[in-house]
Design a protein around this motif. Sequence first.
Motif, mmCIF file in Angstrom:
data_model
loop_
_atom_site.group_PDB
_atom_site.id
_atom_site.type_symbol
_atom_site.label_atom_id
_atom_site.label_comp_id
_atom_site.label_asym_id
_atom_site.label_seq_id
_atom_site.Cartn_x
_atom_site.Cartn_y
_atom_site.Cartn_z
ATOM 1 N N ARG A 329 28.039 -22.256 -7.475
ATOM 2 C CA ARG A 329 26.973 -23.241 -7.338
ATOM 3 C C ARG A 329 26.299 -23.414 -8.689
ATOM 4 N N ARG A 330 26.525 -24.555 -9.298
ATOM 5 C CA ARG A 330 25.885 -24.840 -10.570
ATOM 6 C C ARG A 330 25.423 -26.288 -10.550
ATOM 7 N N PRO A 331 24.129 -26.518 -10.402
ATOM 8 C CA PRO A 331 23.627 -27.892 -10.335
ATOM 9 C C PRO A 331 23.998 -28.662 -11.602
ATOM 10 N N PRO A 332 24.148 -29.957 -11.485
ATOM 11 C CA PRO A 332 24.497 -30.756 -12.668
ATOM 12 C C PRO A 332 23.372 -30.738 -13.699
ATOM 13 N N ALA A 333 23.757 -31.004 -14.945
ATOM 14 C CA ALA A 333 22.784 -31.077 -16.045
ATOM 15 C C ALA A 333 21.810 -32.218 -15.776
ATOM 16 N N LEU A 376 22.149 -9.346 -13.757
ATOM 17 C CA LEU A 376 23.335 -10.003 -13.193
ATOM 18 C C LEU A 376 23.279 -10.011 -11.669
ATOM 19 N N ALA A 377 22.829 -8.931 -11.092
ATOM 20 C CA ALA A 377 22.726 -8.876 -9.624
ATOM 21 C C ALA A 377 21.757 -9.927 -9.104
ATOM 22 N N ARG A 378 20.614 -10.092 -9.777
ATOM 23 C CA ARG A 378 19.636 -11.106 -9.356
ATOM 24 C C ARG A 378 20.200 -12.516 -9.570
ATOM 25 N N LEU A 379 21.001 -12.690 -10.613
ATOM 26 C CA LEU A 379 21.627 -13.990 -10.846
ATOM 27 C C LEU A 379 22.605 -14.323 -9.720
ATOM 28 N N GLN A 380 23.378 -13.329 -9.296
ATOM 29 C CA GLN A 380 24.297 -13.547 -8.165
ATOM 30 C C GLN A 380 23.519 -13.929 -6.905
ATOM 31 N N GLN A 381 22.381 -13.290 -6.682
ATOM 32 C CA GLN A 381 21.552 -13.662 -5.541
ATOM 33 C C GLN A 381 21.087 -15.118 -5.651
ATOM 34 N N ALA A 382 20.733 -15.521 -6.858
ATOM 35 C CA ALA A 382 20.215 -16.873 -7.053
ATOM 36 C C ALA A 382 21.242 -17.936 -6.700
ATOM 37 N N VAL A 383 22.500 -17.742 -7.127
ATOM 38 C CA VAL A 383 23.497 -18.782 -6.862
ATOM 39 C C VAL A 383 23.933 -18.775 -5.395
ATOM 40 N N ARG A 384 23.671 -17.675 -4.683
ATOM 41 C CA ARG A 384 24.049 -17.594 -3.272
ATOM 42 C C ARG A 384 22.929 -18.013 -2.325
ATOM 43 N N SER A 385 21.697 -17.936 -2.793
ATOM 44 C CA SER A 385 20.566 -18.114 -1.891
ATOM 45 C C SER A 385 20.358 -19.580 -1.502
ATOM 46 N N ARG A 407 26.417 -18.223 -22.005
ATOM 47 C CA ARG A 407 26.685 -19.672 -22.019
ATOM 48 C C ARG A 407 26.793 -20.221 -20.589
ATOM 49 N N LEU A 408 25.928 -19.769 -19.707
ATOM 50 C CA LEU A 408 26.000 -20.144 -18.295
ATOM 51 C C LEU A 408 25.768 -21.635 -18.069
ATOM 52 N N THR A 409 25.026 -22.284 -18.934
ATOM 53 C CA THR A 409 24.705 -23.701 -18.730
ATOM 54 C C THR A 409 25.667 -24.635 -19.446
ATOM 55 N N THR A 410 26.564 -24.091 -20.276
ATOM 56 C CA THR A 410 27.453 -24.965 -21.059
ATOM 57 C C THR A 410 28.932 -24.657 -20.899
ATOM 58 N N LEU A 411 29.275 -23.480 -20.428
ATOM 59 C CA LEU A 411 30.676 -23.070 -20.367
ATOM 60 C C LEU A 411 31.415 -23.798 -19.253
#
Length: 491
Positions: A329-333, A376-385, A407-411
């Motif tokens: 889950r990565r919202p568009p720019a 990283l664990a909190r980041l995983q929670q964020a994309v799943r929540s 580079r999470l926003t550009t890769l």
Amino acid sequence: MNTGAELRLYNSLSRRPEAFAPSGPDAEEVRVYSCGPVAFASAHLGILRGSVCVDLLRRALRWKGHSVRHAMMTTDVVRASVPRDTDPEFHIKEFRGHLADLNVLPATHRPRASEHVDDMVGIAAELERRGFAYRLASGLYFDTSRSPGYGQLAGLDADGQRDGARAESIPGRRNKNDFALWRLTGPDSEPGSGTGTGWESPWGRGLPGSHLPCTAASMALLGAHPDIHTGGRHHRSLHHVNEIAQSEAYLADRRPWVRHWLHHGALTSAHQPMVRNSAPLLGDLADAGLHPMAFRLFLLRGHYHRDLAYTHDGVVAAQAALRRLLTRRRPPAPYPHVETYPDAKRLLPPDDTAAHRLLDAMDTAICADLNTAQVLARLQQAVRSPDVTDDGLRVLLAAADALLGLRLTTLDPGQLAHRTLTGEPSRGQRHLIDRLIADRTAARARRDWEQADAIRSRLSRMGVDVTDTGDHSTWTLRRDGRVQTESETHA
């Protein structure tokens, strides 16, 4: 203004986590000095781990609102063991390219030891003038008996301190821990101590000792007392001990030279720290179809302060995990620009309570001695929540990127597809295959069948088949329906 949790970092000098605050005249600026690479060999993955660890520190300091003035030394003073045809400029450029590939923030100052020879001569001469140093036929040596508390950083008294290189081959040395400030390279110098080249000094033509460049460069660029000194765990028991001794003797202000010491653990292979000429390089990973951010994520899954066992499969798994993270889950720019905790807090939607809670959890984790695994664990929670809004997730991804540098926003996730070797193998690919075959040959020779099978499985995942016939191993690279064959003879 809400600045979040208090930043606490483990201090090797006190051997406990401490709340960090700058000690200089500018309460917002943090002066960081780092022991960097040598300019005479390619930096292997273990050395690059150190640079990523320092980068995490810098990002955490920035996150808490500090500006950072960072100096990282490159040692380009030639020793006898360095081949004369070695090109330091090539290795310096290569190293900086690797740092860029790993998204390491560039240092404010990138001194070379050779640029500070005059500073070193001045410091050494002053130490001699005040009785802290004495002359021998091989050079000028620091008298460690004049250094109160010598060895404190290493946790040893002077009698227990580990001897330095050439410890038993220095005629006339007063104490077993005394170390060279200047080594002569003329006819009266210690055998093997240099190349016969160097600089003129009051003691004769020679080269600076191993520890003097760091003292000279840090004082010239960061002032008398840097806030933080970083380096590998292996520096703590000798190199940094000697830096402290000579620096505090020179300053003579009855203050600790550096108040906070931050040491990272080693990247190990077969339970031993990686060493030059045998450790894998970043280019080996690229040739195996692995992205630099996969290696960075592999490092972030461990804690900087502890040793980390390197495996190729671990980097492969990290690449797959990063790809899943980016595709889940990565919202568009567009994504917001975030560098600090207040930035992120201000940009989050006020009513997105789940995002605020996760941001605070990330902040708490990074402030707990750079606990990247928890970030990283909190980041995983964020994309799943399902409770985090797209706007909130954009901010959380940008915040995690500011802390982790992935580079999470550009890769592009497509760049993270792990590919086996195809087509004509490159020089780097061939080097990697040859080294794995040699390692497997050695494992078979000592009847370590488990290790041999593990290497064979790794080669297979790369698209390389291995066949054993008597005392030979033959490998074939699967590519476009054609077969290429090489062999390796068992020792």
